[in-house]
Write a protein that holds these residues in place. Structure first.
Motif, PDB file in Angstrom:
ATOM      1  N   GLN A 241       0.828  -1.203   0.000  1.00 16.49           N
ATOM      2  CA  GLN A 241       0.000   0.000   0.000  1.00 16.49           C
ATOM      3  C   GLN A 241       0.863   1.255   0.000  1.00 16.49           C
ATOM      4  OE1 GLN A 241      -0.399  -2.254   2.750  1.00 16.49           O
ATOM      5  NE2 GLN A 241      -1.949  -3.481   1.715  1.00 16.49           N
ATOM      6  N   ASP A 242       0.271   2.333  -0.492  1.00 13.24           N
ATOM      7  CA  ASP A 242       0.868   3.661  -0.358  1.00 13.24           C
ATOM      8  C   ASP A 242      -0.268   4.675  -0.270  1.00 13.24           C
ATOM      9  OD1 ASP A 242       2.911   5.478  -0.040  1.00 13.24           O
ATOM     10  OD2 ASP A 242       3.147   5.859  -2.188  1.00 13.24           O
ATOM     11  N   GLN A 243       0.049   5.879   0.242  1.00  9.71           N
ATOM     12  CA  GLN A 243      -0.978   6.897   0.434  1.00  9.71           C
ATOM     13  C   GLN A 243      -0.392   8.264   0.139  1.00  9.71           C
ATOM     14  OE1 GLN A 243      -3.767   6.766   3.899  1.00  9.71           O
ATOM     15  NE2 GLN A 243      -2.907   8.748   4.427  1.00  9.71           N
ATOM     16  N   ILE A 244      -1.232   9.157  -0.362  1.00 12.20           N
ATOM     17  CA  ILE A 244      -0.817  10.535  -0.618  1.00 12.20           C
ATOM     18  C   ILE A 244      -1.989  11.443  -0.313  1.00 12.20           C
ATOM     19  CG2 ILE A 244      -1.501  10.618  -3.051  1.00 12.20           C
ATOM     20  CD1 ILE A 244       1.111  12.182  -3.561  1.00 12.20           C
ATOM     21  N   THR A 245      -1.703  12.662   0.121  1.00 10.24           N
ATOM     22  CA  THR A 245      -2.742  13.654   0.397  1.00 10.24           C
ATOM     23  C   THR A 245      -2.684  14.743  -0.658  1.00 10.24           C
ATOM     24  OG1 THR A 245      -2.680  13.228   2.775  1.00 10.24           O
ATOM     25  CG2 THR A 245      -3.613  15.319   2.061  1.00 10.24           C
ATOM     26  N   VAL A 246      -3.824  14.993  -1.301  1.00  5.54           N
ATOM     27  CA  VAL A 246      -3.940  16.090  -2.263  1.00  5.54           C
ATOM     28  C   VAL A 246      -4.478  17.294  -1.507  1.00  5.54           C
ATOM     29  CG1 VAL A 246      -5.008  16.896  -4.389  1.00  5.54           C
ATOM     30  CG2 VAL A 246      -4.305  14.497  -4.178  1.00  5.54           C
ATOM     31  N   GLU A 247      -3.696  18.376  -1.501  1.00  7.17           N
ATOM     32  CA  GLU A 247      -4.071  19.577  -0.769  1.00  7.17           C
ATOM     33  C   GLU A 247      -4.606  20.633  -1.722  1.00  7.17           C
ATOM     34  OE1 GLU A 247      -0.443  20.588   1.132  1.00  7.17           O
ATOM     35  OE2 GLU A 247      -0.702  19.136   2.770  1.00  7.17           O
ATOM     36  N   LEU A 248      -5.543  21.445  -1.211  1.00  7.14           N
ATOM     37  CA  LEU A 248      -6.079  22.565  -1.977  1.00  7.14           C
ATOM     38  C   LEU A 248      -5.336  23.838  -1.607  1.00  7.14           C
ATOM     39  CD1 LEU A 248      -9.928  21.961  -1.915  1.00  7.14           C
ATOM     40  CD2 LEU A 248      -8.246  21.199  -3.579  1.00  7.14           C
ATOM     41  N   LYS A 249      -5.028  24.641  -2.622  1.00  5.49           N
ATOM     42  CA  LYS A 249      -4.404  25.929  -2.352  1.00  5.49           C
ATOM     43  C   LYS A 249      -5.387  26.837  -1.622  1.00  5.49           C
ATOM     44  CE  LYS A 249      -1.461  25.988  -6.476  1.00  5.49           C
ATOM     45  NZ  LYS A 249      -1.164  26.711  -7.735  1.00  5.49           N
ATOM     46  N   GLY A 250      -4.856  27.676  -0.736  1.00  3.87           N
ATOM     47  CA  GLY A 250      -5.693  28.712  -0.168  1.00  3.87           C
ATOM     48  C   GLY A 250      -6.125  29.649  -1.285  1.00  3.87           C
ATOM     49  N   PRO A 251      -7.376  30.039  -1.326  1.00  4.70           N
ATOM     50  CA  PRO A 251      -7.846  30.866  -2.437  1.00  4.70           C
ATOM     51  C   PRO A 251      -7.126  32.198  -2.531  1.00  4.70           C
ATOM     52  CG  PRO A 251      -9.458  30.802  -0.664  1.00  4.70           C
ATOM     53  CD  PRO A 251      -8.423  29.787  -0.337  1.00  4.70           C
ATOM     54  N   LEU A 252      -6.692  32.734  -1.375  1.00  6.01           N
ATOM     55  CA  LEU A 252      -6.021  34.021  -1.350  1.00  6.01           C
ATOM     56  C   LEU A 252      -4.765  33.930  -0.505  1.00  6.01           C
ATOM     57  CD1 LEU A 252      -9.122  36.249  -0.583  1.00  6.01           C
ATOM     58  CD2 LEU A 252      -8.139  35.831  -2.838  1.00  6.01           C
ATOM     59  N   GLU A 253      -3.757  34.663  -0.921  1.00  7.98           N
ATOM     60  CA  GLU A 253      -2.549  34.792  -0.115  1.00  7.98           C
ATOM     61  C   GLU A 253      -2.459  36.245   0.323  1.00  7.98           C
ATOM     62  OE1 GLU A 253       2.230  34.459  -0.801  1.00  7.98           O
ATOM     63  OE2 GLU A 253       0.973  32.856  -1.582  1.00  7.98           O
ATOM     64  N   ILE A 254      -2.675  36.498   1.600  1.00  3.82           N
ATOM     65  CA  ILE A 254      -2.760  37.868   2.111  1.00  3.82           C
ATOM     66  C   ILE A 254      -1.589  38.133   3.041  1.00  3.82           C
ATOM     67  CG2 ILE A 254      -4.084  39.477   3.535  1.00  3.82           C
ATOM     68  CD1 ILE A 254      -6.604  38.209   2.563  1.00  3.82           C
ATOM     69  N   SER A 255      -0.951  39.253   2.854  1.00  9.34           N
ATOM     70  CA  SER A 255       0.069  39.711   3.798  1.00  9.34           C
ATOM     71  C   SER A 255      -0.263  41.130   4.205  1.00  9.34           C
ATOM     72  CB  SER A 255       1.467  39.633   3.171  1.00  9.34           C
ATOM     73  OG  SER A 255       1.534  40.438   2.010  1.00  9.34           O
ATOM     74  N   SER A 256       0.024  41.477   5.447  1.00  7.01           N
ATOM     75  CA  SER A 256      -0.341  42.795   5.962  1.00  7.01           C
ATOM     76  C   SER A 256       0.820  43.399   6.722  1.00  7.01           C
ATOM     77  CB  SER A 256      -1.571  42.685   6.866  1.00  7.01           C
ATOM     78  OG  SER A 256      -1.298  41.857   7.977  1.00  7.01           O
ATOM     79  N   THR A 257       0.799  44.728   6.805  1.00 10.41           N
ATOM     80  CA  THR A 257       1.785  45.477   7.592  1.00 10.41           C
ATOM     81  C   THR A 257       1.068  46.139   8.747  1.00 10.41           C
ATOM     82  OG1 THR A 257       3.129  45.904   5.617  1.00 10.41           O
ATOM     83  CG2 THR A 257       3.514  47.307   7.538  1.00 10.41           C
ATOM     84  N   ASP A 258       1.434  45.820   9.979  1.00 12.12           N
ATOM     85  CA  ASP A 258       0.797  46.403  11.154  1.00 12.12           C
ATOM     86  C   ASP A 258       1.301  47.828  11.403  1.00 12.12           C
ATOM     87  OD1 ASP A 258      -0.783  44.131  11.829  1.00 12.12           O
ATOM     88  OD2 ASP A 258       1.022  43.155  12.619  1.00 12.12           O
ATOM     89  N   ILE A 259       0.644  48.500  12.309  1.00 14.41           N
ATOM     90  CA  ILE A 259       1.006  49.877  12.643  1.00 14.41           C
ATOM     91  C   ILE A 259       1.723  49.903  13.978  1.00 14.41           C
ATOM     92  CG2 ILE A 259      -0.980  50.732  11.347  1.00 14.41           C
ATOM     93  CD1 ILE A 259      -2.318  51.350  14.035  1.00 14.41           C
ATOM     94  N   VAL A 260       2.393  51.021  14.249  1.00 17.19           N
ATOM     95  CA  VAL A 260       3.105  51.231  15.509  1.00 17.19           C
ATOM     96  C   VAL A 260       2.695  52.598  16.061  1.00 17.19           C
ATOM     97  CG1 VAL A 260       5.351  51.407  16.636  1.00 17.19           C
ATOM     98  CG2 VAL A 260       5.022  49.824  14.713  1.00 17.19           C
ATOM     99  N   ASP A 261       2.440  52.641  17.342  1.00 16.38           N
ATOM    100  CA  ASP A 261       2.120  53.894  18.043  1.00 16.38           C
ATOM    101  C   ASP A 261       0.870  54.569  17.493  1.00 16.38           C
ATOM    102  OD1 ASP A 261       4.296  53.603  19.746  1.00 16.38           O
ATOM    103  OD2 ASP A 261       5.637  54.644  18.348  1.00 16.38           O
ATOM    104  N   GLY A 262      -0.108  53.774  17.042  1.00 20.48           N
ATOM    105  CA  GLY A 262      -1.396  54.324  16.670  1.00 20.48           C
ATOM    106  C   GLY A 262      -1.463  54.989  15.311  1.00 20.48           C
ATOM    107  N   THR A 263      -0.391  54.986  14.526  1.00 24.36           N
ATOM    108  CA  THR A 263      -0.420  55.595  13.194  1.00 24.36           C
ATOM    109  C   THR A 263      -1.245  54.737  12.251  1.00 24.36           C
ATOM    110  OG1 THR A 263       1.589  54.439  12.562  1.00 24.36           O
ATOM    111  CG2 THR A 263       1.843  56.636  13.525  1.00 24.36           C
TER     112      THR A 263
END
Length: 402
Positions: A241-263
């Motif tokens: 026997q052998d096994q493999i997992t087929v994964e789905l891509k995340g529909p979106l790839e999001i990256s963000s930049t946080d703020i400092v000192d309330g700006t």
């Protein structure tokens, strides 16, 4: 049988011996006979294959007399022809590798005087045995007849290589896409059958029903991350026997930049992994661009619609990270959905997840590629995700919502 240790003596009386009191003897069999006055004796004789030995006596007057004798073999009646002890082993010359199947072997003796006994190397004294060799194996046996004459024979069983199967690696795919699962097999008798299944049982693949059908490649289009297994059989070997997992891509790839000192200088970039270049965007603040800038602290949601009408939603949070150390060696995709943490990395390593107070809530290992980690039941909020590989460390913040 076969030894030259028989004896025969022929005594003569009457007639007219010659002047020395002896007779002339004639015999056709080339045996070592010795004449001594009125007798003829032979020693170191074989059994002449059970045939009689005839000797003719001639006296001085030319009169003749004939005598016949037979040398027997111990354990047999006189005159019975005897052959040497011979034997063969009856066995299967080639078998499959199977941990639960057996095969038989039996010695087949002949010749000698019967009443055979057997001595197998490492087996015992029976006529036949049932064995389960898992590699090429030779068997030997000594056969002894009733007179102690013996012969040793051996023969071998070839065991075919064990079955082996592996499924080629596949890339993660978008929802609605298909990918081919290709199985490579070896060993056994090469009369292969491939049985594919998922955890829920035998499967239908696109355009072909593959359970119990000889097919080494199937096309699949899973709607969620799915594990597929294949069992290889050939009718006689232990299945593999052998096994493999087929994964789905995340529909979106999001990256963000946080703020400092309330700006309010945070930003979000949004890179769709699936869909087309004609995707449209609708953010929770009403914006329709692919990314946002000049953002304040808050939770931002985007809905992406592709040219086929399929929609995907993702969420991210802009945080004020004053006093929070954020190490970012290179972008790594991290997002949450339901109670799952999605981690996409180009390297394998370990993941540590903390809530915003610094409490550890998850420790796990990840492989290069897409990884799905189950999160414990907890309130929504900011998570710190730290990824450690052999040569770098990355810390990201994501917002978790149920």
């Amino acid at each position: 049988y076969g030894d030259a240790n028989g004896t025969m003596t022929i005594s003569v009386s009457g007639g007219t011996p010659d002047g020395g009191g002896t007779y002339n003897f004639a015999h056709e069999w080339p045996a070592p006979f010795t004449s001594n006055n009125g007798s003829l004796s032979g020693s170191n004789l074989t059994d002449n294959n059970g045939l009689p030995i005839t000797v003719t006596v001639v006296d001085a007057s030319g009169c003749t007399a004939t005598a016949t004798g037979t040398i027997g073999v111990e354990g047999l009646p006189l005159g019975v022809p005897v052959t040497s002890v011979t034997a063969t082993i009856d066995l299967a010359e080639s078998i499959c590798y199977n941990i639960s199947e057996t095969t038989s072997l039996q010695v087949m003796p002949s010749g000698g005087v019967g009443n055979y006994s057997y001595q197998w190397a490492e087996l015992g004294t029976e006529l036949a045995y049932t064995v389960n060799p898992l590699e090429n194996t030779c068997y030997s046996v000594t056969v002894t007849d009733g007179n102690g004459c013996n012969i040793a024979v051996d023969d071998c069983i070839e065991v075919l290589d064990p079955l082996s199967i592996s499924i080629s690696d596949v890339e993660s795919i978008c929802f609605g896409d298909t990918t081919d699962l290709i199985a490579s097999a070896s060993g056994g008798n090469e009369d292969y059958t491939y049985s594919w299944s998922t955890l829920s049982g035998p499967i239908f693949a696109i355009n072909s029903y593959v359970n119990n059908v000889v097919v080494d490649t199937i096309s699949v289009a899973p709607s969620t991350q799915t594990a597929y297994s294949v069992e290889l059989s050939d009718g006689c070997s232990t299945p593999a026997q052998d096994q493999i997992t087929v994964e789905l891509k995340g529909p979106l790839e999001i990256s963000s930049t946080d703020i400092v000192d309330g700006t309010c200088d945070g930003s979000i970039t949004n890179t769709p992994q699936c869909g087309s270049v004609s995707n449209s965007y609708l953010w929770s603040d009403g914006s329709t661009s692919s990314g946002l800038t000049n953002l304040c602290v808050g939770v931002y949601t985007v809905t992406v619609t592709d040219d086929l009408g399929a929609t995907f939603t993702a969420e991210t949070t802009i945080n004020d990270v004053t006093g929070v150390e954020d190490i970012e060696v290179e972008p790594i995709s991290i997002w949450t959905s339901s109670n799952l943490l999605h981690v996409k990395s180009d390297k394998s390593g370990s993941v540590s997840v903390y809530d915003f107070t610094g409490k550890s809530i998850l420790q796990a290992n990840v492989n290069a590629g897409n990884n799905l980690l189950a999160l414990p039941n907890m309130p929504q909020g900011i998570l710190l995700v730290r990824i450690n590989t052999e040569d770098e460390q990355v810390t990201k913040k994501v917002f978790y919502s149920k």
